[in-house]
Design an enzyme around this catalytic site. Structure first.
Site, short mmCIF file in Angstrom:
data_model
loop_
_atom_site.label_atom_id
_atom_site.label_comp_id
_atom_site.label_asym_id
_atom_site.label_seq_id
_atom_site.Cartn_x
_atom_site.Cartn_y
_atom_site.Cartn_z
N HIS A 235 -6.14 1.00 -0.62
CA HIS A 235 -6.95 0.83 0.58
C HIS A 235 -8.33 1.41 0.29
CE1 HIS A 235 -8.23 1.72 4.76
NE2 HIS A 235 -7.31 0.87 5.16
N ASP B 64 -1.01 8.31 -0.54
CA ASP B 64 -1.45 7.70 0.70
C ASP B 64 -0.20 7.14 1.38
OD1 ASP B 64 -3.65 4.86 1.53
OD2 ASP B 64 -2.33 6.10 2.74
N GLN C 114 1.57 3.81 5.20
CA GLN C 114 2.53 2.75 5.49
C GLN C 114 3.96 3.17 5.21
OE1 GLN C 114 1.80 0.02 7.03
NE2 GLN C 114 -0.43 0.04 6.87
N LYS D 97 -0.60 4.94 13.29
CA LYS D 97 0.32 3.96 12.72
C LYS D 97 1.77 4.34 12.96
CE LYS D 97 -2.66 1.76 9.46
NZ LYS D 97 -3.67 2.26 8.54
N CYS E 55 -8.91 -4.21 4.40
CA CYS E 55 -9.45 -3.04 3.71
C CYS E 55 -8.93 -2.93 2.28
CB CYS E 55 -9.14 -1.75 4.47
SG CYS E 55 -10.10 -1.61 5.98
#
Lengths: 463, 367
Positions: A172, A249, A252, A275, A418
């Protein structure tokens, strides 16, 4: 407004968190109110196994029960932001209505209560990802800010000319741009891992790239475009072997599955509240204690100081050191409520459900002609996240998304998500993406597929 | 970065002081002003010395008040009669088609009949900036100095919208085009948002078309036959008038402009060999600044039409240069100071006919 408290032995967890139906009645007692939700509760009380998780939780998400452009809303953009259950909204409202006050400063009752709830939220987040200490959780504005914090605070003081930072082409932008900025300032070099033929970052290449020059490996846990996941535990072992740190990261992954930072042994991990059923405006950085202690401040101001003189100041211990100014107090508390909500259902259950509907989505989507889905094919060994980025031959994703929205009320995303370098690598300008969360059902997927087929035939008739 | 500027601040107002006739009137949008003030003769600067002041002032877009209120309050919208005739027809056509799906069919039909744009025109200059789909627009004058447009897009819906605009606006004079407010999109009934954002292809397209029309008009003053994009090189203000006070805020704009314009001229110039002045400039800069990178580009030909340049005392018409210098000498200096440094070094040239410099000055770390 009173209702009937229904004792439903099969789902004690789901109900006890004070799920509200359509009225915002404040229940200070533990009485569960299920008034207008009688219809859905009736369904619950019958056969518990046949009703999917998605159907069960929908009543908690009022926003999903609306029409857009004349059709029922089908929200398939949770990878961009998730919807919030009533419990989270109530927590936010509650904060402002009953005990809003600045934290860590005041002596009075409201301030003490706000501070307690704020710090309790921090503990909840720490427990959620199994951090060993809640002081390893730094609240930030979002995951992007958390990565910038590491880049500016850790990166600027640890990276020297010639040092290498390893990323993938599928990152991202928030995990590319800060490193570009910092590498320009420090003379460090960025290395990018490309994809293999399964359209997953090539782990072997990643392993080869790791060398004594490597100081940091910053990678996603689950890709927001490819739906693939990386073996973080192994990557951490390889990185630590050469003395490099690892930043994960987890935007998700944390919302969708169990993430255990001690098991992963990552040095840094970032995630966004919005999220994972929490409000926007808050996210967090997990950092190992000794690491955070060695880092200089990022933003300067109140809260992060110990003593302030005219010509110099001394700084607080982490996490305060990295939380300058008044934090997003209500938001943090609401994030805590989101953690409670998710834990109440159970992350393993959520993950299991998403694997099922994710697979359903993939199968249905790939059965349409001319559809190209990016990322790995699901198999016994490869589990995809519950999202599909795709393109339809000869059609622009924007056209698809517009028509799906206008004519069918289906909300998907189109663009580069992104991840411009990834799209460039794949050779496309943009893609469409449908992403699911545990409040989606197979019905949503079916509605999407029907709408997509209609959309494609509409546009094809003009070519 | 310059591209980002143009996408978020599309209604850039250009303040240009022409040396010949003034042909602009004030043009007002509802709550949005694109103002070009006609110049009184006393204000026209002398061109013996240097330099045309060129500032790109980005005005934030203020959406017309009707955009936020209910679209049915057509009292606030620009009256349809003010639109060019073809555009009026198109709006009426869409209004007569009630069903949304049929409107889309109509839109796609327009797009299908849009004359494709030759790929040589799909340049950065012609691109509508925005991340969702690619749209290109080209504009040129016909014999009657009406603007003719051509456009293309890889998205069918955007192509349809482009076709609408091309059909509706082509063949009209510049002031009429500039007068159009995006309100009419609401009348089309396509639920077209008027919110200025990077995903609003329609709004950005209209803005670009209006900007191009304006450029044609301005450029027409200098050279009425060429059909390419705006190539005026920004020139640095005369030293005496550089305000020191807000120098930190402006340089950003000027520098960006410099970079953007150099890109344009890169596509146009083909390595014009340096004449004697060019060589002297190069030598001086090399000697004094010890640069890591130095590019000296003679772009005087782009200004060959200037009355001021013709008959000036310059050697072989070497009057305008683009400079790109990367040197440690700029360390710790503000942009204005860097430019002054360069100016100081080239004093002799400036006195003997060098008109203007477009400068990009960076330290090695900034590259």
């Amino acid at each position: 407004m009173e209702g009937v408290a229904m004792k439903l032995p099969s789902f004690p967890n789901a109900i006890s968190i004070g799920h509200r139906s359509f009225s915002r009645v404040r229940c200070s007692s533990s009485l569960s109110v299920c008034s207008a939700a009688a219809a859905s509760s009736a369904t619950i009380s019958t056969d518990s196994e046949s009703v999917s998780l998605g159907h069960r939780v929908r009543k908690d998400f009022r926003i999903l029960h609306q029409e857009v452009n004349g059709s029922k809303l089908v929200y398939l953009d949770s990878a961009a932001t998730s919807q919030k259950p009533a419990a989270v909204l109530d927590a936010l409202q509650n904060y402002y209505e009953f005990y809003n006050s600045n934290v860590h400063r005041g002596i009075h009752y409201l301030s003490a209560k706000a501070t307690d709830e704020f710090e309790l939220a921090r503990k909840k987040v720490a427990r959620f990802i199994n951090a060993s200490d809640s002081r390893e959780i730094v609240f930030t504005r979002n995951a992007t800010e958390a990565i910038n914090l590491v880049a500016y605070s850790w990166g600027l003081s640890n990276l020297k000319p010639g040092d290498e930072v390893i990323l993938t082409v599928a990152e991202h932008h928030s995990c590319i741009v800060p490193w570009q900025i910092v590498s320009q300032k420090t003379g460090a070099v960025l290395k990018f891992v490309t994809l293999n033929e399964d359209e997953v970052p090539d782990i072997n290449k990643l392993r080869e790239l790791i060398s004594p020059k490597t100081k940091l490996v910053a990678v996603h846990h689950v890709s927001n475009v490819l739906a693939s996941s990386l073996p973080i535990e192994e990557i951490v072992v390889w990185a630590h072997d050469v003395g490099a740190k690892v930043l994960v990261d987890a935007c998700q992954s944390v919302p969708h599955m169990v993430v255990d930072v001690q098991k992963l042994n990552a040095d840094f991990l970032v995630a966004s509240s919005h999220k994972m059923c929490g409000p926007t405006g808050i996210g967090f950085l997990y950092g190992k204690s000794d690491l955070l202690h060695s880092m200089p401040p990022f933003l300067g101001g109140g809260e992060m100081i110990s003593d302030v003189f005219l010509d110099h100041s001394t700084y607080a211990e982490p996490p305060s050191r990295f939380e300058a100014g008044t934090p997003a107090i209500g938001e943090a508390i609401a994030l805590g409520a989101a953690v409670d909500y998710l834990s109440g259902i159970g992350m393993p259950k959520i993950h299991e459900y998403e694997v099922e509907i994710g697979k359903y989505l993939y199968e249905k989507l790939s059965s349409l002609p001319d559809v190209r889905i990016y990322g790995p094919r699901p198999s016994e060994s490869v589990h995809r996240g519950a999202l599909c980025s795709f393109n339809v031959e000869g059609l622009h994703p924007t056209d698809l998304a517009t028509f799906l929205d206008q004519q069918h009320g289906v909300a998907i995303r189109s663009g580069h998500h992104c991840a411009q370098p990834l799209h460039r690598y794949l050779g496309v300008n943009a893609s469409a993406r449908a992403s699911l969360y545990f409040y989606n059902t197979k019905d949503d997927v079916d509605a999407f597929i029907v709408a997509l087929a209609d959309t494609v035939s509409f546009f094809n008739s003009f070519k | 970065m310059a591209a980002a500027m143009s996408s978020s601040c599309c209604a850039s107002s250009l303040r240009l002081i022409p040396f010949k006739r003034t042909l602009f009137s004030s043009i007002h949008y509802p709550s949005k002003t694109l103002t070009l003030r006609p110049l009184k003769p006393s204000e026209i600067p002398s061109f013996r010395r240097t330099i045309i002041t060129f500032q790109k002032i980005s005005t934030g877009i203020v959406p017309p008040p009707s955009a936020s209120s209910s679209p049915s309050s057509s009292g606030d919208l620009q009256p349809i009669e003010e639109l060019p005739p073809k555009l009026q027809e198109i709006v009426k056509l869409f209004q007569s088609v009630q069903e949304p799906k049929a409107k889309y069919e109509q839109l796609l039909f327009y797009g299908k009949n849009l004359k494709p744009l030759d790929s040589q025109f799909k340049t950065r200059e012609n691109k509508v900036e925005g991340c969702v789909s690619q749209v290109w627009v080209r504009a040129f004058f016909d014999e009657q100095r009406n603007v003719v447009y051509e456009a293309d897009s890889d998205s069918l819906l955007t192509k349809g919208l482009a076709a609408l605009l091309v059909q509706g606006l082509s063949g009209r004079p510049v002031p009429e085009i500039l007068r159009i407010s995006p309100d009419f999109a609401l009348l089309l009934g396509l639920q077209q948002s008027l919110t200025p954002s990077r995903s609003n292809g329609f709004l950005n397209m209209l803005k670009l078309m209006q900007k191009k029309a304006l450029h044609l008009e301005v450029k027409g003053v200098e050279d009425s036959t060429s059909e390419s994009s705006f190539v005026s090189t920004p020139e640095i203000k005369d030293e005496a008038s550089v305000p020191e006070v807000d120098s930190e805020s402006k340089p950003g704009l000027v520098e960006d402009l410099g970079t953007e314009k150099i890109d344009d001229s890169d596509s146009g110039s083909n390595g014009v060999a340096l004449g004697s002045r060019g060589m002297r400039i190069r030598e001086r800069l090399e000697k004094e600044l010890n640069p890591v990178e130095l590019e000296v580009e003679d772009v005087s030909y782009q200004h060959a039409g200037h009355a001021a340049v013709r008959g000036s005392a310059g050697d072989d018409g070497e009057t305008h240069f683009n400079l790109r210098i990367v040197s440690d000498a700029f360390q710790g200096k503000s942009l204005v100071k860097r430019h002054r440094l360069i100016y100081d070094l080239l004093q002799e040239e400036l006195k003997s006919g060098l008109h203007a410099l477009s400068i990009v000055a960076k330290t090695p770390a900034e590259v």
